[in-house]
Design an enzyme around this catalytic site. Structure first.
Site: not given
Length: 315
Positions: A113, A241, A271
């Site tokens: 990520c 993020h 995500n």
């Protein structure tokens, strides 16, 4: 040479949209349960015939077009991804082949990520050193390939997509557009976010990640601003993020960026791992929420419990 800057950005998402209600037909969950815990309403999913390098190439092509550049103008391709199925050729080489980029250095960067902000720093350093003139920096992940769709603790989180930036050298007459990176990791807690096994599957210790992100990361994000010589209140944008709205909002508040537009693309994209920062950043620019020259904090965190952030100027 006076550093580097982001000349243009672009993003791409697959056409298929999976709503919370549709997901509730697949696994024991509900729209209310998902929204209250992670803030996600929808996510985009790629089909079996859409590999991660195709997602990356679409986003890169848009960034190239926005910069007014041709494939032969690029001499470095960096792809941040953790979901490439094949080991070789790497995703960067496949993107270069799709776009017709001749003879680039082509590398994948796997920091999950936090991959895009690591790749952006790597491109900045490479351009500053004179080893490249223009780079394509791409964050792309197809999380649907590594997700157990019977596990409601993880399948509600993920989406697929890609975002890309063109990074180029700045002359002495131009202010640098990419600030110093602040990066690091917590290796002993690497087990908290995993993509392991055969076939590989995404898993995480949600509470551990939440506590780490909301208690440890605000001070680290402020240090990234300090390295750039920018006060948080002077930021025009904050792109974290896109993991979970319950992480993004308190982290942004504790940072103290009171005048900044805060990216909340997680609500519609889920995500998307390494894609999440360039994807959200590109959408803010596309909507006109940010203007050229605005100072924006990009801050990635997650897999390996790694983090990397830098202040950039909006293209």
């Amino acid at each position: 040479m006076n550093g580097s800057r982001i000349a243009a950005i672009g993003h791409y998402q697959p056409a298929r949209v999976l709503t919370n209600d549709a997901l509730a037909d697949m696994v024991d969950t509900s729209d209310e349960w998902i929204r209250s815990r992670v803030g996600i309403r929808t996510r985009h999913l790629a089909g079996p015939d859409e590999p991660v390098d195709e997602l990356a190439a679409h986003a890169a092509a848009k960034a190239l077009a926005a910069a007014g550049l041709a494939p032969h103008d690029i001499d470095l391709v960096l792809v941040a991804t953790s979901t490439a199925i094949d080991r070789s050729p790497n995703t960067a080489a496949r993107v270069a082949a799709r776009l017709g980029i001749p003879r680039p250095a082509a590398m994948d960067i796997n920091v999950v990520c936090a991959g895009f902000t690591h790749a952006l720093a790597t491109a900045d350093h490479t351009v500053r050193a004179g080893a490249a003139t223009r780079a394509l920096v791409i964050g792309a992940d197809k999380m649907s390939d590594v997700t157990d769709w019977t596990d409601r603790t993880t399948c509600v989180l993920v989406g697929d997509g890609a975002g890309a930036a063109v990074v180029e050298a700045c002359g002495e007459d131009r202010q640098p557009g990419i600030g110093p990176v602040l990066w690091g990791s917590v290796p002993e807690m690497g087990h908290a976010v995993r993509i392991e096994g055969t076939p590989p599957r995404f898993a995480q210790e949600g509470q551990s990640v939440y506590r780490w992100a909301t208690t440890r990361l605000p001070a680290i994000a402020r240090q990234a601003c300090e390295k750039a010589g920018v006060a948080p209140e002077d930021l025009a944008g904050v792109v974290l993020h896109q993991a979970n709205l319950r992480i993004i909002e308190p982290l942004a508040e504790k940072l103290g960026a009171v005048n900044a537009v805060v990216a909340r693309d997680v609500t519609e994209s889920g995500n998307t791992s390494a894609a999440s920062i360039p994807l959200a950043f590109s959408k803010l620019v596309e909507r006109g929420a940010l203007s050229s020259g605005d100072q924006v904090l990009l801050f990635g965190f997650g897999g390996n419990l790694s983090y990397a952030g830098q202040v950039v100027r909006c293209p």
